[in-house]
Design a protein around this motif. Structure first.
Motif, PDB file in Angstrom:
ATOM      1  N   GLU A   1       0.643  -1.418  -0.223  1.00  0.00           N
ATOM      2  CA  GLU A   1      -0.160   0.117   0.402  1.00  0.00           C
ATOM      3  C   GLU A   1       1.095   1.056   0.086  1.00  0.00           C
ATOM      4  N   SER A   2       2.487   1.455  -0.422  1.00  0.00           N
ATOM      5  CA  SER A   2       3.082   2.269  -0.163  1.00  0.00           C
ATOM      6  C   SER A   2       3.103   2.463   1.289  1.00  0.00           C
ATOM      7  N   ARG A   3       2.757   2.100   2.353  1.00  0.00           N
ATOM      8  CA  ARG A   3       3.742   2.849   3.181  1.00  0.00           C
ATOM      9  C   ARG A   3       4.750   2.252   3.892  1.00  0.00           C
ATOM     10  N   VAL A   4       5.857   2.911   4.543  1.00  0.00           N
ATOM     11  CA  VAL A   4       6.723   3.149   5.066  1.00  0.00           C
ATOM     12  C   VAL A   4       6.527   2.318   6.500  1.00  0.00           C
ATOM     13  N   GLU A   5       8.118   1.581   5.923  1.00  0.00           N
ATOM     14  CA  GLU A   5       8.103  -0.317   7.120  1.00  0.00           C
ATOM     15  C   GLU A   5       9.008   0.083   8.081  1.00  0.00           C
ATOM     16  N   MET A   6      10.238   1.360   7.408  1.00  0.00           N
ATOM     17  CA  MET A   6      11.562   0.903   7.477  1.00  0.00           C
ATOM     18  C   MET A   6      12.381   2.038   6.693  1.00  0.00           C
ATOM     19  N   MET A   7      13.991   1.767   7.676  1.00  0.00           N
ATOM     20  CA  MET A   7      14.370   2.966   6.754  1.00  0.00           C
ATOM     21  C   MET A   7      16.051   3.009   7.281  1.00  0.00           C
ATOM     22  N   ASN A   8      17.175   2.724   6.889  1.00  0.00           N
ATOM     23  CA  ASN A   8      18.111   4.197   7.512  1.00  0.00           C
ATOM     24  C   ASN A   8      18.576   4.909   7.897  1.00  0.00           C
ATOM     25  N   PRO A   9      19.386   4.889   8.943  1.00  0.00           N
ATOM     26  CA  PRO A   9      19.416   5.910   9.223  1.00  0.00           C
ATOM     27  C   PRO A   9      20.168   7.386   7.842  1.00  0.00           C
ATOM     28  N   ALA A  10      21.385   6.229   6.837  1.00  0.00           N
ATOM     29  CA  ALA A  10      20.977   7.647   5.186  1.00  0.00           C
ATOM     30  C   ALA A  10      20.277   8.035   4.948  1.00  0.00           C
ATOM     31  N   ALA A  11      18.312   6.867   4.778  1.00  0.00           N
ATOM     32  CA  ALA A  11      17.546   7.324   4.285  1.00  0.00           C
ATOM     33  C   ALA A  11      17.193   8.536   5.592  1.00  0.00           C
ATOM     34  N   GLU A  12      17.256   8.538   6.692  1.00  0.00           N
ATOM     35  CA  GLU A  12      16.714   9.534   7.670  1.00  0.00           C
ATOM     36  C   GLU A  12      17.906  11.039   7.738  1.00  0.00           C
ATOM     37  N   ALA A  13      18.759  10.864   7.352  1.00  0.00           N
ATOM     38  CA  ALA A  13      19.019  12.327   6.545  1.00  0.00           C
ATOM     39  C   ALA A  13      19.336  12.903   5.772  1.00  0.00           C
ATOM     40  N   LEU A  14      18.972  11.753   4.597  1.00  0.00           N
ATOM     41  CA  LEU A  14      18.411  12.416   3.555  1.00  0.00           C
ATOM     42  C   LEU A  14      16.866  13.094   3.183  1.00  0.00           C
ATOM     43  N   THR A  15      16.198  12.124   4.203  1.00  0.00           N
ATOM     44  CA  THR A  15      14.934  13.266   4.055  1.00  0.00           C
ATOM     45  C   THR A  15      14.557  13.980   5.056  1.00  0.00           C
ATOM     46  N   GLY A  16      15.548  13.555   6.194  1.00  0.00           N
ATOM     47  CA  GLY A  16      15.070  14.074   7.653  1.00  0.00           C
ATOM     48  C   GLY A  16      13.702  13.984   8.290  1.00  0.00           C
ATOM     49  N   TRP A  17      13.482  12.827   8.079  1.00  0.00           N
ATOM     50  CA  TRP A  17      12.884  12.078   9.278  1.00  0.00           C
ATOM     51  C   TRP A  17      12.969  11.069   9.742  1.00  0.00           C
ATOM     52  N   ASP A  18      12.651  10.576  11.020  1.00  0.00           N
ATOM     53  CA  ASP A  18      12.961   9.625  11.817  1.00  0.00           C
ATOM     54  C   ASP A  18      12.300   8.318  11.074  1.00  0.00           C
ATOM     55  N   ARG A  19      12.853   7.790  12.183  1.00  0.00           N
ATOM     56  CA  ARG A  19      12.686   6.352  11.843  1.00  0.00           C
ATOM     57  C   ARG A  19      11.543   5.964  11.952  1.00  0.00           C
ATOM     58  N   ASN A  20      11.144   6.477  13.180  1.00  0.00           N
ATOM     59  CA  ASN A  20      10.813   6.058  14.349  1.00  0.00           C
ATOM     60  C   ASN A  20       9.218   6.231  14.033  1.00  0.00           C
ATOM     61  N   GLU A  21       9.407   7.576  13.315  1.00  0.00           N
ATOM     62  CA  GLU A  21       7.906   8.762  13.091  1.00  0.00           C
ATOM     63  C   GLU A  21       6.797   8.069  11.395  1.00  0.00           C
ATOM     64  N   VAL A  22       8.035   7.359  10.716  1.00  0.00           N
ATOM     65  CA  VAL A  22       7.548   7.343   9.388  1.00  0.00           C
ATOM     66  C   VAL A  22       7.005   5.901   9.298  1.00  0.00           C
ATOM     67  N   VAL A  23       6.963   4.606  10.030  1.00  0.00           N
ATOM     68  CA  VAL A  23       6.681   3.798  10.164  1.00  0.00           C
ATOM     69  C   VAL A  23       5.387   3.826   9.932  1.00  0.00           C
ATOM     70  N   GLY A  24       4.152   3.435   9.126  1.00  0.00           N
ATOM     71  CA  GLY A  24       3.402   3.545   8.552  1.00  0.00           C
ATOM     72  C   GLY A  24       2.478   4.862   8.110  1.00  0.00           C
ATOM     73  N   LYS A  25       3.674   5.532   7.093  1.00  0.00           N
ATOM     74  CA  LYS A  25       2.980   7.358   6.916  1.00  0.00           C
ATOM     75  C   LYS A  25       3.061   6.596   5.225  1.00  0.00           C
ATOM     76  N   PRO A  26       2.129   7.172   4.097  1.00  0.00           N
ATOM     77  CA  PRO A  26       2.488   6.967   3.143  1.00  0.00           C
ATOM     78  C   PRO A  26       3.546   7.471   2.490  1.00  0.00           C
ATOM     79  N   MET A  27       4.507   7.086   1.679  1.00  0.00           N
ATOM     80  CA  MET A  27       5.595   7.017   0.790  1.00  0.00           C
ATOM     81  C   MET A  27       5.629   8.377   0.388  1.00  0.00           C
ATOM     82  N   ALA A  28       4.912   8.669  -0.297  1.00  0.00           N
ATOM     83  CA  ALA A  28       4.957   9.884  -0.782  1.00  0.00           C
ATOM     84  C   ALA A  28       4.703  10.835   0.002  1.00  0.00           C
ATOM     85  N   ASP A  29       4.857  11.260   1.477  1.00  0.00           N
ATOM     86  CA  ASP A  29       4.730  11.818   2.536  1.00  0.00           C
ATOM     87  C   ASP A  29       6.425  12.259   3.017  1.00  0.00           C
ATOM     88  N   VAL A  30       7.131  11.478   2.583  1.00  0.00           N
ATOM     89  CA  VAL A  30       8.471  11.373   3.039  1.00  0.00           C
ATOM     90  C   VAL A  30       9.117  11.302   1.872  1.00  0.00           C
TER      91      VAL A  30
END
Length: 352
Positions: A219-248
Motif C-alpha cells: 500500500e506504499s506505506r513505509v515499513e523501515m528506513m536506514n540512518p542514511a535515509a533519515e539524513a537525506l529525508t529529514g525524517w526519524d525512522r520511528n516516526e515514518v513507520v506506517g506513513k505514505p511513501m509520498a509524504d516521506v
C-alpha cells in the motif's frame, strides 16, 4: 488400575514440563540462571511425582521422576541434571521403605543416561526425533527395571511382574510426549533466536550502508528506513513507520519543478526494477533540496507475489552540479567557436 494411576502421574508431570519453555525464552540454558532454573523446575516436578505415586506396597512407590530427570539431563546438560536429582533423592530418602535404594539409584541412572544420550544426539544442533526419544525412554526404564535387584529378595519378582509391563509400555511413551513438548519448544525458541540474530545482522548491514534505503508495503506505506535515509529525508525512522511513501519521499523535476511520479508506485504497478532519470530533486522534511539518483525493486515472497518495494537512493548534488557546469562550459565553448567571425581551425597535433 496400575496403568490408570501411572497415566495420571505421568500426565501431571508432562503438563508441568510446559513451564520449561517459559524459562528457556527468558533465561537460556546456556546461562547459569537458566541452568539453575531448569534444574530446579525438573527437580521440583519430580518431587511432585513422588508425592502422587503409584503405591505397590509400604515404602515401594513408582512415579515419573525417571522421565523428568532423564529429560532434564538430555535437554539441559549435566549441570542442570545435577541440580534436578537432589530434590527427588532427598524426598525419596525421607519417605524410606524397602524401595529407597532402588529409588535413589533410579534417579542417578536416569541422569547419567540422559547426559550420555545428549553427547550422542548433539541436541543443541538437532533436537531429538520421536523415535530417538522412544529408544531413549526404553533405555532409561530398562535400567530402572534392573534396579529392582536392589529390592529385598522377596519383593523383586513381585515388583517385576506387576510394574514391569506397564513401565515398559507407559514410561517410554511418556518420555516421547514430554520430550516432544520440550523438543518443539526448543526448536521454536532456536528459530526465534536465529530470526532475531538475522534481524540484528540486517540492521547492522543497513546502518553501515551509505545509500538511503526505504522499504514499503504493497500500500506504499513505509515499513523501515536506514540512518542514511533519515539524513537525506529529514525524517526519524520511528516516526515514518506506517506513513505514505509520498509524504516521506517528496521528489520533483529539478528544472521544471513539477512533481515526479514516485518510483515505488511504478514498481507496484509493473513488478519491475525502476530507476529515476537525471534531474530529480528530493525535498527533505525541512525543505532542503538535494539531487538524487535512485532505483526501486520489488520484494517478492516464495510464491513470487510482490509483498513490498525497497527503494535505494543517494545524494548526487555535487555530481549534478559538476555535470551542469560541464554542460554550460561546453555550450559556451561551442557558442564562441561557432558564432565568432574570426576564422578558427582545430588541428590534430599527431598528423598536422
Amino acid at each position: 488400575m496400575i496403568y490408570l494411576e501411572l497415566f495420571l502421574n505421568l500426565s501431571l508431570l508432562i503438563s508441568l514440563s510446559l513451564i520449561s519453555g517459559f524459562i528457556e525464552k527468558r533465561w537460556s540454558h546456556r546461562t547459569q540462571a537458566g541452568i539453575w532454573l531448569q534444574g530446579l523446575l525438573f527437580g521440583t516436578v519430580s518431587v511432585i511425582g513422588i508425592l502422587k505415586p503409584f503405591v505397590l506396597g509400604p515404602g515401594l512407590i513408582f512415579d515419573g521422576r525417571s522421565v523428568m530427570v532423564s529429560l532434564c539431563a538430555l535437554f539441559f546438560g549435566p549441570q542442570a541434571a545435577l541440580i534436578a536429582v537432589i530434590p527427588p533423592m532427598l524426598c525419596r530418602v525421607a519417605i524410606g521403605g524397602p524401595g529407597v535404594y532402588m529409588g535413589v539409584v533410579t534417579v542417578l541412572s536416569a541422569a547419567v543416561i540422559g547426559w550420555l544420550a545428549r553427547k550422542f544426539i548433539h541436541i543443541e544442533n538437532n533436537p531429538p526425533s520421536a523415535t530417538q526419544l522412544y529408544l531413549f525412554g526404553i533405555a532409561v526404564h530398562l535400567v530402572m527395571l534392573s534396579c529392582t535387584l536392589l529390592l529385598p529378595s522377596g519383593l523383586r519378582l513381585l515388583t517385576l511382574r506387576r510394574i514391569g509391563p506397564p513401565m515398559i509400555l507407559a514410561y517410554p511413551i511418556a518420555t516421547v510426549l514430554a520430550g516432544k513438548v520440550l523438543s518443539d519448544q526448543l526448536r521454536s525458541i532456536q528459530r526465534e533466536r536465529r530470526l532475531q540474530q538475522t534481524k540484528q545482522q540486517l540492521d547492522i548491514t543497513l546502518n553501515a550502508i551509505a545509500d538511503g534505503i526505504i522499504a514499503v508495503d504493497t500500500e506504499s506505506r513505509v515499513e523501515m528506513m536506514n540512518p542514511a535515509a533519515e539524513a537525506l529525508t529529514g525524517w526519524d525512522r520511528n516516526e515514518v513507520v506506517g506513513k505514505p511513501m509520498a509524504d516521506v519521499f517528496r521528489i520533483i523535476h529539478t528544472e521544471t519543478r513539477e512533481p515526479v511520479e514516485n518510483p515505488v508506485q511504478k514498481v507496484l504497478e509493473k513488478g519491475l526494477i525502476v530507476g529515476l532519470g537525471n534531474h530529480t530533486t528530493l525535498i527533505a522534511r525541512d525543505g532542503t533540496e538535494r539531487n538524487i539518483a535512485d532505483s526501486a525493486a520489488p520484494i517478492r515472497n516464495e510464491e513470487g507475489r510482490i509483498e513490498g518495494v525497497v527503494l535505494v537512493f543517494r545524494d548526487v548534488t555535487e555530481e549534478y552540479r559538476l555535470q551542469q557546469e560541464l554542460v554550460r562550459s561546453e555550450d559556451n565553448y561551442r557558442r564562441i567557436f561557432e558564432d565568432h567571425a574570426a576564422v578558427k581551425l582545430i588541428i590534430d597535433p599527431k598528423d598536422g
